[in-house]
Every structure is written in structure tokens, then in C-alpha cells.
Motif scaffolding. Structure first.
Motif, PDB file in Angstrom:
ATOM      1  N   GLN A  70      46.914  24.408  37.750  1.00 57.92           N
ATOM      2  CA  GLN A  70      48.109  23.560  37.884  1.00 57.92           C
ATOM      3  C   GLN A  70      47.764  22.207  38.498  1.00 57.92           C
ATOM      4  O   GLN A  70      48.300  21.172  38.100  1.00 57.92           O
ATOM      5  CB  GLN A  70      49.162  24.266  38.764  1.00 57.92           C
ATOM      6  N   ALA A  71      46.855  22.226  39.468  1.00 56.08           N
ATOM      7  CA  ALA A  71      46.487  20.967  40.121  1.00 56.08           C
ATOM      8  C   ALA A  71      45.775  20.026  39.154  1.00 56.08           C
ATOM      9  O   ALA A  71      46.021  18.812  39.163  1.00 56.08           O
ATOM     10  CB  ALA A  71      45.598  21.253  41.333  1.00 56.08           C
ATOM     11  N   LEU A  72      44.894  20.570  38.331  1.00 56.09           N
ATOM     12  CA  LEU A  72      44.201  19.728  37.354  1.00 56.09           C
ATOM     13  C   LEU A  72      45.182  19.149  36.340  1.00 56.09           C
ATOM     14  O   LEU A  72      45.065  17.981  35.956  1.00 56.09           O
ATOM     15  CB  LEU A  72      43.124  20.542  36.635  1.00 56.09           C
ATOM     16  N   HIS A  73      46.126  19.954  35.879  1.00 55.93           N
ATOM     17  CA  HIS A  73      47.108  19.445  34.919  1.00 55.93           C
ATOM     18  C   HIS A  73      47.913  18.311  35.530  1.00 55.93           C
ATOM     19  O   HIS A  73      48.137  17.262  34.895  1.00 55.93           O
ATOM     20  CB  HIS A  73      48.044  20.573  34.477  1.00 55.93           C
ATOM     21  N   ALA A  74      48.357  18.489  36.773  1.00 59.57           N
ATOM     22  CA  ALA A  74      49.140  17.438  37.434  1.00 59.57           C
ATOM     23  C   ALA A  74      48.302  16.187  37.647  1.00 59.57           C
ATOM     24  O   ALA A  74      48.785  15.057  37.465  1.00 59.57           O
ATOM     25  CB  ALA A  74      49.676  17.954  38.766  1.00 59.57           C
ATOM     26  N   VAL A 123      47.010  10.601  36.447  1.00 57.60           N
ATOM     27  CA  VAL A 123      45.984   9.573  36.189  1.00 57.60           C
ATOM     28  C   VAL A 123      46.223   8.908  34.838  1.00 57.60           C
ATOM     29  O   VAL A 123      46.108   7.680  34.705  1.00 57.60           O
ATOM     30  CB  VAL A 123      44.574  10.197  36.266  1.00 57.60           C
ATOM     31  N   ASP A 124      46.561   9.690  33.813  1.00 51.85           N
ATOM     32  CA  ASP A 124      46.841   9.105  32.495  1.00 51.85           C
ATOM     33  C   ASP A 124      48.040   8.166  32.560  1.00 51.85           C
ATOM     34  O   ASP A 124      48.021   7.068  31.978  1.00 51.85           O
ATOM     35  CB  ASP A 124      47.103  10.219  31.475  1.00 51.85           C
ATOM     36  N   ALA A 125      49.092   8.594  33.255  1.00 48.37           N
ATOM     37  CA  ALA A 125      50.289   7.756  33.355  1.00 48.37           C
ATOM     38  C   ALA A 125      49.974   6.453  34.080  1.00 48.37           C
ATOM     39  O   ALA A 125      50.420   5.374  33.660  1.00 48.37           O
ATOM     40  CB  ALA A 125      51.399   8.520  34.081  1.00 48.37           C
ATOM     41  N   ALA A 126      49.212   6.537  35.158  1.00 49.07           N
ATOM     42  CA  ALA A 126      48.855   5.326  35.898  1.00 49.07           C
ATOM     43  C   ALA A 126      47.980   4.408  35.060  1.00 49.07           C
ATOM     44  O   ALA A 126      48.145   3.176  35.076  1.00 49.07           O
ATOM     45  CB  ALA A 126      48.133   5.708  37.197  1.00 49.07           C
ATOM     46  N   SER A 170      40.922   3.417  39.974  1.00 49.05           N
ATOM     47  CA  SER A 170      39.495   3.665  39.762  1.00 49.05           C
ATOM     48  C   SER A 170      39.028   4.866  40.575  1.00 49.05           C
ATOM     49  O   SER A 170      38.296   5.737  40.079  1.00 49.05           O
ATOM     50  CB  SER A 170      38.692   2.424  40.136  1.00 49.05           C
ATOM     51  N   GLU A 171      39.460   4.942  41.835  1.00 54.39           N
ATOM     52  CA  GLU A 171      39.061   6.073  42.674  1.00 54.39           C
ATOM     53  C   GLU A 171      39.719   7.367  42.191  1.00 54.39           C
ATOM     54  O   GLU A 171      39.118   8.453  42.291  1.00 54.39           O
ATOM     55  CB  GLU A 171      39.437   5.794  44.127  1.00 54.39           C
ATOM     56  N   ALA A 172      40.937   7.269  41.655  1.00 52.90           N
ATOM     57  CA  ALA A 172      41.591   8.457  41.094  1.00 52.90           C
ATOM     58  C   ALA A 172      40.786   9.016  39.921  1.00 52.90           C
ATOM     59  O   ALA A 172      40.620  10.235  39.787  1.00 52.90           O
ATOM     60  CB  ALA A 172      43.021   8.117  40.653  1.00 52.90           C
ATOM     61  N   HIS A 173      40.299   8.128  39.061  1.00 51.99           N
ATOM     62  CA  HIS A 173      39.450   8.570  37.950  1.00 51.99           C
ATOM     63  C   HIS A 173      38.186   9.259  38.474  1.00 51.99           C
ATOM     64  O   HIS A 173      37.756  10.294  37.938  1.00 51.99           O
ATOM     65  CB  HIS A 173      39.060   7.375  37.081  1.00 51.99           C
ATOM     66  N   ALA A 174      37.580   8.698  39.520  1.00 52.22           N
ATOM     67  CA  ALA A 174      36.365   9.285  40.078  1.00 52.22           C
ATOM     68  C   ALA A 174      36.636  10.671  40.656  1.00 52.22           C
ATOM     69  O   ALA A 174      35.852  11.611  40.462  1.00 52.22           O
ATOM     70  CB  ALA A 174      35.794   8.358  41.158  1.00 52.22           C
ATOM     71  N   GLN A 175      37.752  10.814  41.363  1.00 51.58           N
ATOM     72  CA  GLN A 175      38.089  12.116  41.949  1.00 51.58           C
ATOM     73  C   GLN A 175      38.410  13.147  40.864  1.00 51.58           C
ATOM     74  O   GLN A 175      38.041  14.322  40.974  1.00 51.58           O
ATOM     75  CB  GLN A 175      39.275  11.967  42.904  1.00 51.58           C
ATOM     76  N   LEU A 176      39.085  12.707  39.804  1.00 47.92           N
ATOM     77  CA  LEU A 176      39.396  13.627  38.716  1.00 47.92           C
ATOM     78  C   LEU A 176      38.117  14.109  38.028  1.00 47.92           C
ATOM     79  O   LEU A 176      37.974  15.295  37.705  1.00 47.92           O
ATOM     80  CB  LEU A 176      40.327  12.952  37.710  1.00 47.92           C
ATOM     81  N   SER A 233      40.454  20.295  45.991  1.00 46.60           N
ATOM     82  CA  SER A 233      40.637  19.153  46.889  1.00 46.60           C
ATOM     83  C   SER A 233      40.538  17.839  46.127  1.00 46.60           C
ATOM     84  O   SER A 233      41.342  16.917  46.336  1.00 46.60           O
ATOM     85  CB  SER A 233      39.597  19.206  48.006  1.00 46.60           C
ATOM     86  N   ALA A 234      39.564  17.729  45.217  1.00 46.07           N
ATOM     87  CA  ALA A 234      39.394  16.498  44.450  1.00 46.07           C
ATOM     88  C   ALA A 234      40.562  16.270  43.500  1.00 46.07           C
ATOM     89  O   ALA A 234      41.017  15.135  43.320  1.00 46.07           O
ATOM     90  CB  ALA A 234      38.077  16.540  43.673  1.00 46.07           C
ATOM     91  N   ALA A 235      41.061  17.326  42.877  1.00 45.97           N
ATOM     92  CA  ALA A 235      42.199  17.194  41.956  1.00 45.97           C
ATOM     93  C   ALA A 235      43.443  16.722  42.696  1.00 45.97           C
ATOM     94  O   ALA A 235      44.179  15.841  42.226  1.00 45.97           O
ATOM     95  CB  ALA A 235      42.469  18.528  41.260  1.00 45.97           C
TER      96      ALA A 235
END
Length: 532
Positions: free
Chosen positions: A369-373, A378-381, A401-407, A421-423
Motif C-alpha cells: 500500500q505504501a509503494l502504491h501511494a 510522485v507521478d502526480a507531483a 527530485s528527492e522524492a524520486h530518489a527515495q521511491l 521507510s523510503a516509500a
């Protein structure tokens, strides 16, 4: 009377003594001068080692402002180059664009590194002034390297596209595609109406204006296609190619805006089901936390106090979410974010009473669920910032940019606890990026001063530009970063004026002497020079 020999001898001795004295005096004089010169040379300042700092006269705040402007300009260039690369790939195939794709990939890597530095400067840990200046110089240097990397391929890419030679074919294809997209606008409006009945305004922030923005891009595309037809009739193929590129980018953005609307709707619908599952998980964790507290009895200590606080917070959040779910309108991704934050705090507090296997199992149950959210956020942003990049500053871009890296970290990690935690961090950063970008867009104003008189047409680029556009079409083109207001005499990078008001790192877009330039494959310096 003859001279006595004794007198001659005395005269000779005196002459020799005088000559010797003069020689000694001359010698001491020369030695003294040499010592003085050596002393002066030793006391003179040495020239600085290495190249002089070109920003030595800048205050740290001025250097920060300049670095932010470079980041925005280069990020715009990379996003535009990616879009242009997509057009070329569709036209000629992957093999034909290998070198240009490599340049964009390299620029993206450098851009991510520059944004990591920006994110470091923005975090809660302050740097001293010398460290700030060193990091800001690193950002500026990386931006310059990206600009050079893209600019080196720009002329060859332009030749590959051969837009002048293919003007008629491209224009016909774009006309057809623009008509198809315009025909889909009523369905997009209907989708937004359905979503507005089910979801809160906050939930719809990234996509609420997409139909309106798509209409503006298509209006601009129509205007440029008309300008291209006029130019072709006048046998001005250069002018026609420039107008076609503007239409191509506008049609591409209209397509992206409508696709993002459909995807956003699907993500919100799916998130509604995920909220219920995560809510049950967190409530089970609250119950486990309460049981652990009861088993510990009256034993005090920091660990027990932390656990009690985390259980209370999570219990409050789950209760709020249950109430929110019964409302007429909901915010599924917002509720997921609150539940994730509460769950993370609870997991940390219970870490001391659970073994590694239990923590891993618990994280694995929540990870999907966390990965889907996170992906949805990230896609919406990304879609929101890309299609409104003419108004968005460096803060939102750094968060994204940092959101993409964490994902990416969450998707690649084999440790469920670390991945979870990263998701969750990616989701939070993406939401911050949208909030910051929305604030930028709300402060944005349509730049004036482009030859506009009254309500008449706006001449894009002034005399010798590539056509005219009504304010609506041009406003959408500038908001979307298809056109950028530029002080062409301002030295290339950093000269772009993005139409922002109220943000310190942007100049006044209405200043006399400014005019628009059109984005194309290449770096910011590519955009400031005439096309070949």
C-alpha cells in the motif's frame, strides 16, 4: 724645475686610494639596492593560487539566489529536452537518438546530484557560511556542466529533426492530433465533475486544472499551426518550423495533462481501498502497543513514555480517518499519508520490544500500500510541475527530485523495513513538492510587455518571431515552459524570467527589453542563441 720623484710617488698613491674608495662606495651602493629589491619582492603579496572566485563579490544570499535560478533554468531545459527526445524517437526510432538520449541521461544524473545539494541546504541542519558558499558553487558548476553537455548535441539534434524539410508532414500530423485531444475535453470535464463529487479540493490539487490547462495548450497549438501555414505560404520555412515546434510541444503537454487526469482519477479510486486496509493494519498495531504497555505494568522509562505517546497519536489518527471516511468527500492519499506517519512512529516506538523478524513481517504487510501511494504521489507531483514549470521555483523541484530518489530506493531495497521507510518518505516529499509548486503557481502572473496593446494579439519574440497568440494561448505556453521570457543580453544561463511574483529568486517578468524565447533540445544557453 724638475718634479721630484717623491712627489710623483705621493701623487700616484693618492690617485689609487681615491679610485679604490670610489670602487668600494659603488660596490656598497649596488649591494644595498639589491637588498632593498629583494626585501620588496619578499614583502609583496603572492597572486592567489588557482582561478579567481567569480562570485567573490556576491553575498551568500545573492549566490543562493543565483544558484536557484540556474537550477530552475537547467531543470526546464532537461524537461524540454526529454520531451523533444520523445518526439524524435517516435519519428526516427531509438537507434537514431542514442547520443542525444545519453546526453539527457547524463544531465539528469547531474541534475539529481545538484538537487540533493539543494535539499541538503534546505534541511533542518544549518551549514556555516563557507560551507554554504562551497555547496552553492557546486550547484552552479554542475548546472554549467549540464548546460554544456546538452548544448554540445543541440545543433546535431536540430539537423536530425529536419523540421524545415518536414514542415508540411509534421503540421498535418499535429493538426490531426490536436483535433483528437480537443474532442476528448468534454470527457475530461466529466471526469473532473465526478471526482469533485467524491474527493476534497486538496485531493484534487494536482489535477483540478488539467482540463483548463489542456485547453490553453491546444489553443496555443492551433495558433501556431495557423502561423506555420501562413509562413509556408510565404515560403518562409524557418519561421514555419519554429511555429511547428511550439505547436508540437503544446500538443504534447495537452496530451500529458489529460493522461495525468485519467491516471490521477484511477489512483484516487485505488487509494480509497488501500486506506481501509492500512487503517486496519494501524489499528492492529495500536492494539499491540496497548497490550505491550499493559504487560509492562507501571515500569517507567523513556521507552515506555515514547511508546505511550506513539500509541496515543496513532489512536487519534485512526479515529480521525474513520470519521473522514464517512464524509461526503474524502482525500484518500492524504489519509494514507497521515496513517503512514502514525504507523512509522508506532513502529519505531515498538522496535525495542520486537525482534527483527517481527519488524520485517510488519513492514512487509504495509509495503504494498505504501509503494502504491508513493508512486501515485510522485507521478502526480511530476506531472503537475512539468506542465506548469514556467511558474515553479527551485524548492518544489528539489523536493520532487528527492522524492524520486527515495521511491527508487524503496523499489530496489531488499529490506522491507528500509523499503517501507523510503516509500513513506517519498510520499511525504512528493506532497511537499505539490504544496510548494501550487503556491508558486498561485503567485504566478502572466508576464506583460510583449508588444501587447489593449486586448490585441501578442507578438511572440517581437519582430522576426514566429507568429501571434492571444493572451490565453500564450499564457498557457509560458506557464508550461514552452516559451520563456528571457533577457537575451543577460549572459545566457540565469537570464530566464519565469513570470513568478513574490519569490526572491525570480526577476520581474514585465521589465522593459524582455522577450520570449522558445524551449528546444539543449541547455539554457542553447535557447539564448539563434537557431542554425
Amino acid at each position: 724645475m724638475p718634479v721630484q720623484s717623491s712627489e710623483v710617488d705621493l701623487f700616484s698613491v693618492l690617485c689609487c686610494l681615491i679610485v679604490a674608495g670610489l670602487a668600494v662606495l659603488l660596490l656598497f651602493t649596488m649591494l644595498g639596492r639589491r637588498r632593498r629589491r629583494q626585501g620588496q619582492a619578499g614583502s609583496a603579496p603572492h597572486p592567489p593560487a588557482g582561478p579567481a572566485d567569480p562570485f567573490a563579490a556576491y553575498t551568500t544570499q545573492q549566490l543562493n539566489t543565483y544558484a536557484n535560478a540556474q537550477l530552475v533554468a537547467v531543470d526546464n531545459a532537461v524537461r524540454t529536452s526529454e520531451q523533444e527526445l520523445g518526439f524524435a524517437t517516435a519519428q526516427y526510432g531509438t537507434d537514431a537518438v542514442t547520443a542525444y538520449a545519453a546526453a539527457v541521461a547524463a544531465a539528469n544524473d547531474e541534475l539529481a546530484a545538484a538537487f540533493r545539494i539543494r535539499h541538503q541546504l534546505d534541511d533542518e541542519i544549518p551549514e556555516d557560511d563557507p560551507t554554504q558558499r562551497r555547496l552553492l558553487r557546486d550547484i552552479v558548476d554542475r548546472c554549467a556542466a549540464m548546460d554544456r553537455r546538452l548544448d554540445a548535441e543541440a545543433d546535431a539534434f536540430e539537423k536530425l529533426r529536419a523540421m524545415q524539410a518536414n514542415a508540411e508532414e509534421l503540421s498535418a500530423g499535429l493538426t490531426t492530433r490536436a483535433a483528437q485531444l480537443r474532442a476528448s475535453l468534454p470527457a475530461a470535464e466529466a471526469t473532473l465533475t465526478r471526482l469533485a463529487d467524491r474527493y476534497t479540493d486538496g485531493a484534487l490539487t494536482p489535477i483540478a486544472g488539467n482540463a483548463t490547462e489542456a485547453t490553453a495548450r491546444l489553443d496555443f497549438a492551433d495558433q501556431q499551426l495557423h502561423a506555420a501555414a501562413t509562413a509556408l505560404a510565404a515560403k518562409d520555412r524557418g519561421r514555419a518550423a519554429l511555429a511547428i515546434r511550439g505547436a508540437e510541444q503544446a500538443v504534447g503537454q495537452a496530451s500529458s495533462l489529460l493522461a495525468a487526469l485519467d491516471k490521477g482519477a484511477a489512483d484516487l479510486d485505488a487509494a480509497g481501498a488501500n486506506v481501509t486496509r492500512l487503517l486496519d493494519e494501524v489499528q492492529a498495531e495500536v492494539a499491540a502497543g496497548k497490550a505491550a504497555m499493559q504487560a509492562a505494568g507501571d515500569v517507567g522509562g523513556a521507552g515506555q513514555m515514547n511508546l505511550a505517546a506513539a500509541v496515543a497519536r496513532a489512536d487519534q489518527v485512526t479515529g480521525d480517518v474513520r470519521v473522514h471516511l464517512t464524509g461526503a468527500k474524502t482525500d484518500p492519499l492524504g489519509m494514507m499519508r497521515r496513517l503512514e506517519t502514525a504507523a512509522a512512529g508506532l513502529a519505531q516506538a515498538m522496535g525495542s520490544i520486537r525482534d527483527a523478524a517481527d519488524r520485517s513481517q510488519q513492514a512487509r504487510r504495509q509495503l504494498e500500500q505504501a509503494l502504491h501511494a508513493a508512486r501515485a504521489a510522485v507521478d502526480a507531483a511530476t506531472d503537475y510541475i512539468t506542465t506548469r514549470r514556467g511558474a515553479v521555483g527551485s524548492t518544489a523541484r528539489a523536493r520532487l527530485s528527492e522524492a524520486h530518489a527515495q521511491l527508487a530506493r524503496a523499489e530496489s531495497s531488499t529490506d522491507p523495513v528500509a523499503a517501507l521507510s523510503a516509500a513513506e518518505r517519498a510520499h511525504d516529499l512528493a506532497a511537499q513538492a505539490v504544496d510548494s509548486a501550487r503556491d508558486d503557481v498561485e503567485r504566478w502572473s502572466f508576464p506583460s510587455g510583449y508588444g501587447q496593446t489593449g486586448g490585441g494579439p501578442v507578438v511572440i519574440g517581437g519582430p522576426g518571431g514566429f507568429g501571434t497568440a492571444g493572451a490565453g494561448g500564450m499564457g498557457g505556453a509560458i506557464l508550461g515552459g514552452i516559451l520563456l521570457d528571457s533577457m537575451l543580453g543577460g549572459g545566457g544561463m540565469g537570464g530566464f524570467r519565469l513570470g513568478l511574483t513574490g519569490e526572491s529568486n525570480q526577476d520581474d517578468a514585465t521589465a522593459p527589453g524582455s522577450r520570449t524565447v522558445q524551449g528546444r533540445y539543449g541547455g539554457p544557453s542553447t535557447w539564448t542563441r539563434p537557431e542554425k
